[in-house]
Design an enzyme around this catalytic site. Structure first.
Site, PDB file in Angstrom:
ATOM      1  N   HIS A 187       0.846  -1.208   0.000  1.00 31.40           N
ATOM      2  CA  HIS A 187       0.000   0.000   0.000  1.00 31.40           C
ATOM      3  C   HIS A 187       0.871   1.244   0.000  1.00 31.40           C
ATOM      4  CE1 HIS A 187       1.009  -0.629   4.257  1.00 31.40           C
ATOM      5  NE2 HIS A 187       0.730   0.649   4.481  1.00 31.40           N
ATOM      6  N   ASP A 221       0.338   5.026   1.930  1.00 34.20           N
ATOM      7  CA  ASP A 221      -0.489   5.381   3.087  1.00 34.20           C
ATOM      8  C   ASP A 221      -1.726   6.209   2.713  1.00 34.20           C
ATOM      9  OD1 ASP A 221       1.038   3.993   4.981  1.00 34.20           O
ATOM     10  OD2 ASP A 221       2.528   5.598   5.009  1.00 34.20           O
ATOM     11  N   HIS A 239       4.690   0.276  -0.032  1.00 38.03           N
ATOM     12  CA  HIS A 239       5.448  -0.445   0.989  1.00 38.03           C
ATOM     13  C   HIS A 239       4.574  -1.517   1.610  1.00 38.03           C
ATOM     14  CE1 HIS A 239       3.432   2.785   3.246  1.00 38.03           C
ATOM     15  NE2 HIS A 239       3.451   1.966   4.298  1.00 38.03           N
ATOM     16  N   ARG A 243       5.555   6.033  13.855  1.00 45.95           N
ATOM     17  CA  ARG A 243       5.429   6.647  12.527  1.00 45.95           C
ATOM     18  C   ARG A 243       4.842   8.038  12.616  1.00 45.95           C
ATOM     19  NH1 ARG A 243       1.532   4.312   8.000  1.00 45.95           N
ATOM     20  NH2 ARG A 243       0.403   6.288   8.218  1.00 45.95           N
TER      21      ARG A 243
HETATM   22  C1  SIN Z   1       3.401   1.006   7.639  1.00 44.27           C
HETATM   23  O1  SIN Z   1       2.727   0.365   6.828  1.00 44.27           O
HETATM   24  O2  SIN Z   1       3.325   2.222   7.727  1.00 44.27           O
HETATM   25  C2  SIN Z   1       4.316   0.279   8.582  1.00 44.27           C
HETATM   26  C3  SIN Z   1       5.290  -0.606   7.934  1.00 44.27           C
HETATM   27  C4  SIN Z   1       6.040  -1.433   8.947  1.00 44.27           C
HETATM   28  O3  SIN Z   1       5.664  -1.488  10.130  1.00 44.27           O
HETATM   29  O4  SIN Z   1       7.013  -2.075   8.534  1.00 44.27           O
END
Ligand code: SIN
Length: 289
Positions: free
Chosen positions: A111, A113, A265, A280
């Site tokens: 995805h 974000d 990602h 994050r």
């Molecule tokens: C995310 O999808 O923002 C997190 C990715 C992760 O925890 O590796």
């Protein structure tokens, strides 16, 4: 001395493999950075949509202060993951650190974000606070290289085409996986559908990037269901080919900054008896064109 600005002269930038990702060494992100250093980091991020900055010990306040150098911060749809004291900090922890809900294997699907909003975030900055000894890597895909590598016929077919993104699509997938309870139509009504170009243009670089993802892209607008599914499946399989993917193996203290407009990602699985706690911050963006 704490609080003393750091000079850009200390920065070293090494491309990783593939080189849309790069490692930046030198600055201590817990301290205020001078204008030249920030410009150097911004330029590194412009050139490399994924920038890894290892060895950072950051409190939530320090991560927030660093992240604000790149834009306005925002929260998240899943409010139970937002730090109660710092609502702009998303805590992804299987131990529910900081009073947030625990989350196992969150984000383990491709995805970008929050594409289910009209103005999805420009970027995200993830800090590995506690990382497991093995697994729990994060994969990143280069959506500009993936677009460039498409054949001319597919590029032409995607010109001017838009796709529908909605959190409802992701939620229904999680219900099907048995990890969320079913909801009524009325309960899902809050999750609107938004429409974004399938190929977006990045303002600062002029690059074109594929902008569809496994998590939230429900369908191509106006296409018959089977043609839409076939095209999305083809594009999604193409974008995550090994030649476009950087795998980040976390060390404690790593910071990874990614550009949500130019990358996808996904998290990968790990031994849930081990702790994985990530912080994050999410930087606001504009409507894709
Ligand atoms: C995310 O999808 O923002 C997190 C990715 C992760 O925890 O590796």
């Amino acid at each position: 001395m704490a609080g003393e600005p750091v000079s850009a002269l200390t920065i070293d930038l090494q491309p990783l493999e593939p080189p849309f990702a790069a490692k930046l060494s030198g600055p201590d992100l817990s301290r205020p950075l001078d204008g030249a250093t920030l410009d150097a980091i911004r330029e590194a991020w412009r050139r490399h949509p994924v920038v890894v900055i290892p060895g950072q010990e950051l409190s939530p306040e320090q991560q927030l202060a660093y992240s604000r150098n790149f834009g306005t911060l925002r929260g998240h749809t899943v409010t139970s993951l937002l730090h109660p004291q710092y609502p702009e900090l998303l805590v992804l922890s299987n131990r529910g650190r900081g009073g947030t809900a625990p989350i196992n294997n969150g984000g383990a699907y491709w995805h970008s974000d929050i594409t289910y909003e009209w103005e999805p975030p420009m970027g995200s900055i993830l800090h590995g606070v506690i990382v497991p000894p093995g697994g729990g890597d994060t994969l990143y895909a280069d959506m500009c290289a993936a677009y460039e590598a498409l054949d001319g016929e597919t590029k032409a077919a995607l010109e001017g085409v838009t796709a529908i993104h909605t959190y409802r699509f992701r939620y229904l997938a999680m219900v099907a996986e048995g990890v969320r309870p079913a909801r009524t139509e009325e309960q899902m009504a809050e999750w609107i559908e938004v429409e974004h170009p399938v190929v977006r243009t990045i303002a600062e670089t002029g690059q074109r990037a594929l902008y569809v993802n496994e998590g939230f892209t429900a369908r191509i607008a106006g296409w018959p269901e089977d043609e839409s599914r076939d095209m999305l499946d083809k594009l999604l399989a193409h974008t995550v080919e090994a030649r476009f993917v950087y795998r980040h193996r976390w060390q404690p203290g790593d910071v990874v900054m990614w550009d949500n407009r130019r990358t996808l990602h996904r998290a990968t699985e790990y031994d849930l008896t081990q702790e994985r706690t990530m912080h994050r911050t999410t930087i606001s963006g504009v409507r894709p064109v």
